[in-house]
Design an enzyme around this catalytic site. Sequence first.
Site, PDB file in Angstrom:
ATOM      1  N   ILE A 149     -16.684   1.537  27.765  1.00  0.00           N
ATOM      2  CA  ILE A 149     -17.228   1.501  29.091  1.00  0.00           C
ATOM      3  C   ILE A 149     -18.562   0.963  28.841  1.00  0.00           C
ATOM      4  CG2 ILE A 149     -16.536   2.543  31.870  1.00  0.00           C
ATOM      5  CD1 ILE A 149     -14.317   2.799  29.743  1.00  0.00           C
ATOM      6  N   CYS A 150     -18.980  -0.581  30.123  1.00  0.00           N
ATOM      7  CA  CYS A 150     -20.022  -0.839  30.601  1.00  0.00           C
ATOM      8  C   CYS A 150     -21.321  -0.821  29.266  1.00  0.00           C
ATOM      9  CB  CYS A 150     -20.518  -0.037  32.223  1.00  0.00           C
ATOM     10  SG  CYS A 150     -21.603  -1.079  32.990  1.00  0.00           S
TER      11      CYS A 150
END
Lengths: 182, 408
Positions: free
Chosen positions: B150-151
């Site tokens: 994530i990110c």
Amino acid sequence: MKEAEKTTQDGMPGQPFFDYWQSWYEKEWKPFFNMPQFGMTRYYQEHTNQNIDKYYELQAMLTEFSSLLCQPIEKSFQAVGADVFSAGAQDGKADAGKAYYSKWISALEKEYMTLFRSTEYVGCLNKAMKTLNDFIISRQTVLEDMLKLLPIPTNSEMDGLYKELYELKKRVRNLEKEQVQQ
Amino acid sequence: MVNSQTAVNPFATRLLEKFSHAQRKMQDGARNVLGSLDTRIAATPCDIVYTEDRVRLKHYRPVTPQRVKTPVLITYALINRETMLDLQPGRSVVRSFLDRGVDVYMIDWGTPTRKDRYLTIDDHVNGYMDSMVDVVRRRTHSQQINLMGICMGGTFSVMYAAMHPHKVKNLVTTVSPTNFDTEQGLLHIWLRDMDVDHMIEAFGNIPGDLLNFAFLLLNPARLMVDKYVGLLDNIEDKAFLENFVRMEKWIFDSPDVPGETFRQFMKDCYQKNLLIKNKMKLGDRRVDLNNLTMPLLNFYGRFDHLVPPEACERLVEVVPSRDATNICLDTGHIGIYVSSKCQKAFAPKIVEWLTEREMPPKPKRKPEKKVRAPQPQKNLFHEQVPMDIGATQLGVVPSDNPQHAQNV
């Protein structure tokens, strides 16, 4: 001072004022905080003077930065204000508030996006961060001078310890891995 | 006189109605705020199965028989917390995975303190992440795991997969920046000339509050004004209020970022864009994206103001994997995980994609269009999945990037 009252068309409005303020501070006050100190306490006094100097610089920079951040608010009110007054004169709609708010918030968002992409803003942000960092470092130095007299470890001392701990842990981990591989 | 009354009265009547409506709304709102609200986040039951320093490995308790054999390890960013993937029961990526029979593990990076300031990206990727991957492999008796990032955690996952390709079966990156040479996002513009060394000297670790302030500045009109006007508008709605508080809880729960990690991420990624150029080094080893031969699913949001499409979409073009898919959703950075419209297009799509890749490899066939010269490897799929086709099938608007269009 006349220079300070001018507002530029292309650059930041009010920038001449901040430039004037900055040059006035640099000329009239800064030298006092940077004059050489003497005697046994010279280092302590020097650190304290530096900290005061950095504090003033930070305050000036934060004022400039805040003023820049307020510009879109002023511009968006100007953009929407004319609409509100002209429409208000025609009919007093009690439920028009939402529509005006929506117009204003869109105008505000647009103004901020224009500002944030400008070189003036990026320059000002970098300067603000630099003065903030300078102030924190200088404050840290003064605090460490004070803590020397107390039985409290300073950040620099703890950082040294943390660094050693970090390197030791890394070495142990690598040795463990090597052992497992063998 | 009569004329003026008829002109004023309707206005006054409506104004009074508005006031009394607002009063009722505020009374209901006050009752909600002062009453009992369910604002728990990260409520899905899990066990901590491994701890190393501040970092913990969570294993979520299964709720259905396992349908995806290979476990999924989710790596969140060092900014904010992984609780975002399990914000509320109806909008939980974790819960969606569990309901579909996925064995879910997640890294909780914990709260870095000053003693963590010397930890580098290498320590996070080749240290903590590698340990966690090994623990998952051991616990599940799997040779490989499915890695989902994530990110910033996605950027770490890309680095990890490039350095340990034999341990990663499938790679899923979501809103993960890999190409930093873009002017689409404000962060990319602001950080280009930032004196990062000076920041680290001053702060040690980068304070979470400073980062939060920077994120709020990305769109102050919406994030500092409009959001709270929206809250006042809906304050009588208990469910809305509960969700709002959940989001506030998550968004302002920002741990500090270890100084050395921040320094390298800013300098090597944001300022020099080394990762996508295959020049980034972790420790003394180069991160070679040519090792990314495993299937890759890359999600990003069209309206993401933090990690814009340009920062994400190039990854599938530079990796040699012939099973690399971009999916662009019509949402922003966080909406991809929590918005109601993405609940069907995100987690279920990932499970579907992983399930397809659980099956035995299909016979090799000539790809329709190559992203890059293929590097055949044993036990890997060689099926070319045209970009964005999955998104179209799901009714999600595909990317309008011309480079993508030619691949559809």
